[in-house]
Scaffold this active site. Sequence first.
Site, PDB file in Angstrom:
ATOM      1  N   HIS A  18     -44.917  77.566 -88.192  1.00  0.00           N
ATOM      2  CA  HIS A  18     -44.411  77.123 -86.893  1.00  0.00           C
ATOM      3  C   HIS A  18     -43.518  75.913 -87.123  1.00  0.00           C
ATOM      4  CE1 HIS A  18     -47.243  73.779 -86.751  1.00  0.00           C
ATOM      5  NE2 HIS A  18     -48.275  74.597 -86.872  1.00  0.00           N
ATOM      6  N   HIS A  21     -44.491  73.152 -89.713  1.00  0.00           N
ATOM      7  CA  HIS A  21     -44.241  73.451 -91.139  1.00  0.00           C
ATOM      8  C   HIS A  21     -42.739  73.442 -91.428  1.00  0.00           C
ATOM      9  CE1 HIS A  21     -47.851  76.033 -89.995  1.00  0.00           C
ATOM     10  NE2 HIS A  21     -48.344  74.981 -90.602  1.00  0.00           N
ATOM     11  N   CYS A 126     -65.582  70.072 -92.798  1.00  0.00           N
ATOM     12  CA  CYS A 126     -64.677  70.790 -91.886  1.00  0.00           C
ATOM     13  C   CYS A 126     -63.916  71.821 -92.713  1.00  0.00           C
ATOM     14  CB  CYS A 126     -63.685  69.844 -91.206  1.00  0.00           C
ATOM     15  SG  CYS A 126     -62.405  70.761 -90.302  1.00  0.00           S
ATOM     16  N   CYS A 129     -60.060  71.526 -92.505  1.00  0.00           N
ATOM     17  CA  CYS A 129     -59.481  70.474 -93.356  1.00  0.00           C
ATOM     18  C   CYS A 129     -59.842  70.719 -94.809  1.00  0.00           C
ATOM     19  CB  CYS A 129     -60.040  69.094 -93.013  1.00  0.00           C
ATOM     20  SG  CYS A 129     -59.582  68.468 -91.412  1.00  0.00           S
ATOM     21  N   CYS A 144     -64.882  67.440 -86.019  1.00  0.00           N
ATOM     22  CA  CYS A 144     -63.886  66.971 -86.987  1.00  0.00           C
ATOM     23  C   CYS A 144     -62.887  66.043 -86.277  1.00  0.00           C
ATOM     24  CB  CYS A 144     -63.158  68.186 -87.566  1.00  0.00           C
ATOM     25  SG  CYS A 144     -61.591  67.771 -88.319  1.00  0.00           S
ATOM     26  N   HIS A 147     -59.445  68.171 -86.066  1.00  0.00           N
ATOM     27  CA  HIS A 147     -59.365  69.427 -85.318  1.00  0.00           C
ATOM     28  C   HIS A 147     -60.228  69.476 -84.066  1.00  0.00           C
ATOM     29  CE1 HIS A 147     -57.974  70.652 -89.370  1.00  0.00           C
ATOM     30  NE2 HIS A 147     -57.105  71.304 -88.628  1.00  0.00           N
ATOM     31  N   LYS A 300     -51.293  67.518 -81.312  1.00  0.00           N
ATOM     32  CA  LYS A 300     -50.557  68.079 -82.439  1.00  0.00           C
ATOM     33  C   LYS A 300     -50.286  69.549 -82.174  1.00  0.00           C
ATOM     34  CE  LYS A 300     -51.093  69.074 -87.339  1.00  0.00           C
ATOM     35  NZ  LYS A 300     -52.070  69.643 -88.239  1.00  0.00           N
ATOM     36  N   LYS A 303     -52.009  75.826 -84.453  1.00  0.00           N
ATOM     37  CA  LYS A 303     -52.599  77.073 -84.020  1.00  0.00           C
ATOM     38  C   LYS A 303     -53.803  76.811 -83.113  1.00  0.00           C
ATOM     39  CE  LYS A 303     -55.227  80.473 -86.333  1.00  0.00           C
ATOM     40  NZ  LYS A 303     -55.516  81.101 -87.600  1.00  0.00           N
TER      41      LYS A 303
END
Length: 664
Positions: A18, A21, A126, A129, A144, A147, A300, A303
């Site tokens: 996405h 990246h 996690c 991670c 986490c 996340h 952030k 996904k």
Amino acid sequence: MSRFYVTTPIYYVNDLPHIGHTYTTIVADTVARWRRLRGDDVRFLTGTDEHGQKIEQAAAAQGVAPIALADRVVDRYHQLWQRLGLTHDDFIRTTEARHARGVRAIIERIAANGDFYVARHEGWYCVRCEAYYTEKELLEGNLCPIHHTPCEWRSEENVFFRLSRYQDQLLELYDRHPDFIRPATRRNEVRQFVADGLKDLSVSRTNLDWGIPFPGHDDHTVYVWLDALTNYISALGLGAADDTLYRKFWDADDATVVQLVGKDILRFHGVFWPAFLMSAKLPLPETVWAHGWWLVDDRKMSKSSGRVARADHLIEDLGGDAVRYYLLREMVFGQDASWSDEGVVERFNSDLANDLGNSTSRLVTLSRRAFDGHLPPRPDAESEAALQALADEVLTEFRRAMDDFAFRDALRSLWRLLQAISQHLVQHEPWKLLKDPDQRPQVAAILWPALEALRLVATALLPILPETAPKVLGALRAPVPSVFTQDDRGALAWGGLASGAELPEVAPLFPRIDKDAYLKTLQEPAMAEAETETPESEASTASEKTSPEADVEPAEPKIDIDRFFEVVLKVAEVREATKVAKSNKLLKLTVDLGEPETRTVVAGIAKAYAPEDLVGRQVVVVANLAPARLMGVESNGMVLAATQDGRPVLLSPETKVAPGTRVS
Ligand code: MSP
């Protein structure tokens, strides 16, 4: 000539790429192009991170082997990078033999330094991670911190790396070499983390097959971060018979190594990575540059947030250069930025279509008209002075900003010059002089400096807009330099425009976009679509985008791909079918799901299907539904059907497949 090595993080293959990246990779590409133009010997590496539990779980959820999932996602990365014309010299996959060789080499060196020991390890882990967190770091409910998803309690025998030994050396590194971590705010955070005390790090896993066997501990696999971080040098040939690239770009005094990362993975790159290298007695990179996040609704973009801007869709709609421009112009490198679809179109229309595109076509058209299809002759120095002075100032700022990764400032400077070109035309109104042939010298005195300033802007834009900049240069009949010789000047020095060359007609560079219409086409699919969709579901997105209903129907709530894959859909073959007593709706089906035993599934399809017509037929079943009793019969699954006019219509594979085949 100096050597310059730039790397991106290697991307996990459980996700399609996405904008997050794509951003790091575009920055790396821009830097690589900039350095090449400055005459450096550049190497640019990107790649994929394919081992670990996260990938193993994602593959299992999709019913495929991890390597099959990796191959599929890697293909998508290759396609995307190709569409963006990225100039990486290498793409490393951690499943390659050359990488495993590098990992073994670094582990042997760390072992030789006595920095490994085996001990039991317990803690909160996690999987997303692939990291342990202390209780202090966890959010309420053992979530986490990155996340916001639950961590698992783990207890296993691990190989440990004596990270604690490196606390002082790391602090000394941050203090003595302040550019090791940039920007400075992040360096301070990392320094504080280290100063608070370092615990040894577990660097092997025993409950995981999908990884590189740990040398000397065959029942362990290498912890995915030790595995992944090593890519930066395994790709250069660490541990290989031919390690020329390694010696040229890593282990060389005149090589500068810059590693780009997102801020979420700075601890791995700013603490663990240099400690591994120190232990292995290998050189450290010059700088680890941590950029911020692209945010959607202040979170952030990822996904798990369920809202992602898909790079491939954007490139299709706007072109690769427009995406590069928006990303580099909008984010202050090092800080977070909010993603805005509106902002993308506004920048496109104002900066690209108007400032760059219109300036180019206006100048070329005026020049062709005034000089019979040619560039104007060069006027006297005095007519050039004002724009030349500004161009010199702007290009000095630009060069400084590019060297300092301040892409936003670099672009703002260039746009200052573009705006000055427009003002210059408005002020001198050359179009009013066109009719009188005696005024040609005045027209040349106005147009030539403006065209030359535009040439300089286009030349400076080569690393940023690699498709468009050569087009502008082509429209001005100016060469496209591959290197800015003479101390970065050469093509960037005032005066390079040919005088009097024939000019071709110029096509619009960035046709304006109708903002409202564009935003409507985006509606839900581009931002909320599941990331690991198959090509088939992409086709359905395309039709949703153009269907008029998409505009008027309220959007259904979206789920992310993980939730979808929680539902296990499989093809089942019906072996027996009978009516359920006292029900005119239900049929009892005995189905083969490729399991040792057949299952009973009760389906509400009796009004549309006779039992005898179903035997031998394949249907799609939700295979992981909790058992339920319907009219006294236990049902272990649910048959899928579409309902039309109140009647069920069964879903079946188009051709027969093995019973138990997963549907996704
Ligand atoms: N595989 C690890 C990196 C190993 S490097 C030895 C990883 N992969 S990732 O695919 O999850 O993320 C890779 C990079 O993309 C990270 O630098 C991350 O910060 C970046 N981005 C992912 N989402 C992002 C945004 N929304 N915004 C900007 N970059 C973000 O971590």
